[in-house]
Design an enzyme around this catalytic site. Sequence first.
Site, PDB file in Angstrom:
ATOM      1  N   GLU A 112       0.828  -1.221   0.000  1.00  0.00           N
ATOM      2  CA  GLU A 112       0.000   0.000   0.000  1.00  0.00           C
ATOM      3  C   GLU A 112       0.857   1.265   0.000  1.00  0.00           C
ATOM      4  O   GLU A 112       0.366   2.340   0.319  1.00  0.00           O
ATOM      5  CB  GLU A 112      -0.949   0.008   1.217  1.00  0.00           C
ATOM      6  CG  GLU A 112      -1.821  -1.220   1.380  1.00  0.00           C
ATOM      7  CD  GLU A 112      -2.808  -1.448   0.234  1.00  0.00           C
ATOM      8  OE1 GLU A 112      -2.796  -0.683  -0.745  1.00  0.00           O
ATOM      9  OE2 GLU A 112      -3.577  -2.423   0.330  1.00  0.00           O
ATOM     10  N   HIS A 165      -2.663   2.480   8.228  1.00  0.00           N
ATOM     11  CA  HIS A 165      -3.789   1.711   7.688  1.00  0.00           C
ATOM     12  C   HIS A 165      -3.963   0.453   8.532  1.00  0.00           C
ATOM     13  O   HIS A 165      -2.974  -0.164   8.946  1.00  0.00           O
ATOM     14  CB  HIS A 165      -3.493   1.324   6.232  1.00  0.00           C
ATOM     15  CG  HIS A 165      -4.372   0.237   5.697  1.00  0.00           C
ATOM     16  ND1 HIS A 165      -5.741   0.371   5.605  1.00  0.00           N
ATOM     17  CD2 HIS A 165      -4.086  -1.010   5.232  1.00  0.00           C
ATOM     18  CE1 HIS A 165      -6.248  -0.741   5.101  1.00  0.00           C
ATOM     19  NE2 HIS A 165      -5.267  -1.603   4.869  1.00  0.00           N
ATOM     20  N   HIS A 224      -7.212  -2.760   9.936  1.00  0.00           N
ATOM     21  CA  HIS A 224      -8.505  -3.419   9.713  1.00  0.00           C
ATOM     22  C   HIS A 224      -9.250  -3.547  11.049  1.00  0.00           C
ATOM     23  O   HIS A 224      -9.461  -4.677  11.527  1.00  0.00           O
ATOM     24  CB  HIS A 224      -8.284  -4.818   9.124  1.00  0.00           C
ATOM     25  CG  HIS A 224      -7.420  -4.875   7.900  1.00  0.00           C
ATOM     26  ND1 HIS A 224      -6.744  -6.008   7.502  1.00  0.00           N
ATOM     27  CD2 HIS A 224      -7.121  -3.929   6.962  1.00  0.00           C
ATOM     28  CE1 HIS A 224      -6.079  -5.776   6.377  1.00  0.00           C
ATOM     29  NE2 HIS A 224      -6.274  -4.508   6.039  1.00  0.00           N
ATOM     30  N   GLU A 244     -17.386  12.648  22.422  1.00  0.00           N
ATOM     31  CA  GLU A 244     -16.153  13.324  21.990  1.00  0.00           C
ATOM     32  C   GLU A 244     -15.821  13.170  20.505  1.00  0.00           C
ATOM     33  O   GLU A 244     -14.894  13.813  20.015  1.00  0.00           O
ATOM     34  CB  GLU A 244     -14.980  12.825  22.835  1.00  0.00           C
ATOM     35  CG  GLU A 244     -15.258  13.049  24.304  1.00  0.00           C
ATOM     36  CD  GLU A 244     -14.056  13.445  25.123  1.00  0.00           C
ATOM     37  OE1 GLU A 244     -12.945  13.081  24.734  1.00  0.00           O
ATOM     38  OE2 GLU A 244     -14.253  14.113  26.142  1.00  0.00           O
ATOM     39  N   HIS A 291     -12.920  -3.090   3.808  1.00  0.00           N
ATOM     40  CA  HIS A 291     -11.496  -3.440   3.894  1.00  0.00           C
ATOM     41  C   HIS A 291     -10.881  -2.917   5.193  1.00  0.00           C
ATOM     42  O   HIS A 291     -10.314  -3.689   5.964  1.00  0.00           O
ATOM     43  CB  HIS A 291     -10.742  -2.881   2.676  1.00  0.00           C
ATOM     44  CG  HIS A 291      -9.277  -3.166   2.691  1.00  0.00           C
ATOM     45  ND1 HIS A 291      -8.564  -3.533   1.579  1.00  0.00           N
ATOM     46  CD2 HIS A 291      -8.363  -3.136   3.697  1.00  0.00           C
ATOM     47  CE1 HIS A 291      -7.294  -3.728   1.892  1.00  0.00           C
ATOM     48  NE2 HIS A 291      -7.154  -3.495   3.177  1.00  0.00           N
TER      49      HIS A 291
HETATM   50  P1  13P Z   1       0.969  -5.373   3.175  1.00  0.00           P
HETATM   51  O1  13P Z   1       1.340  -6.656   3.890  1.00  0.00           O
HETATM   52  O2  13P Z   1       1.542  -5.315   1.773  1.00  0.00           O
HETATM   53  O3  13P Z   1       1.327  -4.161   4.010  1.00  0.00           O
HETATM   54  O4  13P Z   1      -0.605  -5.367   2.975  1.00  0.00           O
HETATM   55  C1  13P Z   1      -1.458  -5.453   4.069  1.00  0.00           C
HETATM   56  C2  13P Z   1      -2.771  -4.797   3.849  1.00  0.00           C
HETATM   57  O5  13P Z   1      -3.426  -4.430   4.803  1.00  0.00           O
HETATM   58  C3  13P Z   1      -3.245  -4.598   2.471  1.00  0.00           C
HETATM   59  O6  13P Z   1      -4.282  -3.663   2.433  1.00  0.00           O
HETATM   60 ZN    ZN Z   2      -5.446  -3.629   4.321  1.00  0.00          ZN
END
Ligand code: 13P
Ligand code: ZN
Length: 271
Positions: A116, A139, A141, A169, A210
């Site tokens: 990413e 980033h 999840h 908040e 995602h």
């Molecule tokens: P990477 O292992 O390449 O960082 O990818 C993980 C991920 O969350 C893809 O969206």
């Molecule tokens: Zn991801």
Amino acid sequence: MKNILESRFMVEMMKTASNMYRLGWDERNGGNISYLLADYDLSLYLDLSKVERVIPLGFDASPLKGQCFLVTGSGKYFKNVETDPENNLGIVRIGEDGVSAELLWGFKDGGRMTSEFPAHLMSHMARLEKDEENRIVMHCHPTYTLAMNYVHPLDEKEFTHSLWQMCTECIVVFPDGVGVLPWMLCGTNEIGEATAEKMKTFRLVIWGMHGIYGAGKTMDETFGLIETVEKAAEIYMLTSSLPRINTISDDQLKELAEYFGVKYRKDFLSC
Ligand code: 13P
Ligand code: ZN
């Protein structure tokens, strides 16, 4: 030379990856972090003339020429960052050609930057235009945020409004709201460009079904943004199937934003 493993930026990165893993935001290799090291004198830790490898970027990052980033590796597990930083992290400098990265440290086992990295660098560029002190793109999840994606319209006004209503908040922490992208193929320049476009107005961007992106000046600020969204999403998921008998009204949200003096998305309220 100072020991890079004891540098403030490295310790912050390792601790944050562990925290994110323990919170369940980064299963397996899920998630990635990039840290623009513009405030550090890296020559105290590294011989900056020694390039281990040159790695093509696949896009033009010319505005970031010469800038160094500490970044998580592709396919690497957040669980392992703290115990094995040299394999799971790397420090890269954006080359003078703008389209390659020079590896200065890390990725010892032949690894490379997160898949990413386009979304990260393009987001850095977009955020730096808005705030020259932006340093972090993150980033992950997070479970409840992701769950909410399946049961709530993926509309940024509605999504932000629902989150704001879940904790008092929220509107103070992310008055600029949450941008939302539909499901898109990850790891591509296209999702990177779409994310960066949202980052022109938001510090938080949901990738439909995602995960989430956050950007901020510090690791704490960025982590805190995602943590607050995730908390609100958890309350949403715990309550959305039950009859709602109380809520924070739009008048109250407005009152909060005005009392705390934050510049909020007025168009995300109905009053
Ligand atoms: P990477 O292992 O390449 O960082 O990818 C993980 C991920 O969350 C893809 O969206
Ligand atoms: Zn991801």
